[in-house]
Write an enzyme that holds these catalytic residues in place. Structure first.
Site, mmCIF file in Angstrom:
data_model
loop_
_atom_site.group_PDB
_atom_site.id
_atom_site.type_symbol
_atom_site.label_atom_id
_atom_site.label_comp_id
_atom_site.label_asym_id
_atom_site.label_seq_id
_atom_site.Cartn_x
_atom_site.Cartn_y
_atom_site.Cartn_z
ATOM 1 N N ASP A 80 64.361 80.432 17.307
ATOM 2 C CA ASP A 80 64.348 81.159 15.943
ATOM 3 C C ASP A 80 65.816 82.056 16.310
ATOM 4 O O ASP A 80 66.330 81.771 17.320
ATOM 5 C CB ASP A 80 63.364 82.305 16.035
ATOM 6 N N GLY A 81 66.483 82.553 15.270
ATOM 7 C CA GLY A 81 67.631 83.475 15.293
ATOM 8 C C GLY A 81 67.344 84.633 15.453
ATOM 9 O O GLY A 81 66.227 85.150 15.794
ATOM 10 N N ASP A 83 69.116 89.033 14.467
ATOM 11 C CA ASP A 83 70.199 89.736 13.574
ATOM 12 C C ASP A 83 71.106 90.150 14.649
ATOM 13 O O ASP A 83 72.224 90.786 14.589
ATOM 14 C CB ASP A 83 69.409 90.757 12.896
ATOM 15 N N LYS A 93 65.039 91.601 14.930
ATOM 16 C CA LYS A 93 64.959 90.442 13.917
ATOM 17 C C LYS A 93 64.200 90.992 12.706
ATOM 18 O O LYS A 93 63.756 92.109 12.455
ATOM 19 C CB LYS A 93 64.027 89.370 14.491
ATOM 20 N N GLU A 102 57.075 85.813 13.037
ATOM 21 C CA GLU A 102 58.091 85.418 14.035
ATOM 22 C C GLU A 102 57.670 86.005 15.537
ATOM 23 O O GLU A 102 57.708 85.390 16.452
ATOM 24 C CB GLU A 102 59.408 85.847 13.487
ATOM 25 N N LYS A 120 76.674 88.302 16.398
ATOM 26 C CA LYS A 120 75.169 88.869 16.920
ATOM 27 C C LYS A 120 74.871 89.548 18.307
ATOM 28 O O LYS A 120 73.792 90.390 18.405
ATOM 29 C CB LYS A 120 73.786 87.880 16.516
#
Length: 217
Positions: A80-81, A83, A93, A102, A120
């Site tokens: 996953d990414g 923020d 996130k 998530e 980030k």
């Protein structure tokens, strides 16, 4: 190199971690979109769990096999990414509104890998922190969460409202505890380092690997 190119590099590196017969959690957001394209181009027979309808639809469009989360309680890998990522491995996130799913996926996997571009990385986390709240009694919850702002977006995949907490984030652990114990809060976007195995950061034309906790903790 552009941020988008850095995202693509990190996503490509993460895609190589997916092996045959794995059950893999997929996050939501722009960096995950690059990951899906990379996975679709690789001949790997894995099964995927999506954290949002948008991710599920995109994954299927690339020919990936997606199953509901619940067929098996554990995942081999989740990608996953984020923020924000600080020096200790704390994450913020939830910009895409799927933070509850998530976090559930991150907590249910043996290895949670975060993929980000270099922008980030932060010395310390800062607002906004996404928070999902119940629609029932929302005004009361917003009062308890102040300072915060109700985000003008669609509800979460499970019908919750998305709020941005706008206060200080000096001590992420203390804030996470406060948010978690606030009546009306479903989940918040602070992810503790204990959830994170490693972070793959696209920096220029390379990918830096940050190990946050032991591979088998």
């Amino acid at each position: 190199m552009s941020r988008e190119a850095e995202k693509r590099l990190a996503a490509a590196k993460a895609a190589t971690l997916v092996e045959d017969s794995m059950r893999v959690g997929l996050g939501t957001g722009s960096t995950t979109a690059y990951l899906l394209a990379e996975l679709g181009a690789r001949p790997v027979r894995a099964v995927f769990v999506a954290t949002s309808p948008a991710t599920e639809q995109a994954a299927r469009s690339f020919g990936l096999e997606v199953e509901p989360f619940g067929a098996n309680a554990r995942l081999d890998l989740a990608i996953d990414g984020a923020d924000q990522v600080d020096e200790d491995g704390w994450l913020i996130k939830g910009a895409g509104g799927a933070l509850t799913r998530e976090k559930l996926v991150a907590a249910s996997t043996d290895r949670f890998v975060v993929i980000v571009d270099s922008s980030k990385l932060v010395a310390s986390l800062h607002a906004p922190v996404p928070v999902e709240i119940l629609a029932f009694g929302a005004s009361s919850t917003l009062h308890r969460l102040a300072p915060c702002e109700l985000r003008d977006v669609a509800p979460s995949p499970d019908g919750g409202l998305i709020v941005d907490y706008l206060g200080e984030v000096h001590e992420p652990g203390a804030l996470a505890s406060r948010l978690s114990t606030t009546p009306g809060v479903v989940e918040h976007g602070l992810f503790a380092p204990s959830l994170v195995s490693e972070v793959l950061v696209g920096i220029g034309e390379t990918v830096r690997r940050m190990v946050v906790r032991g591979e088998h903790d």
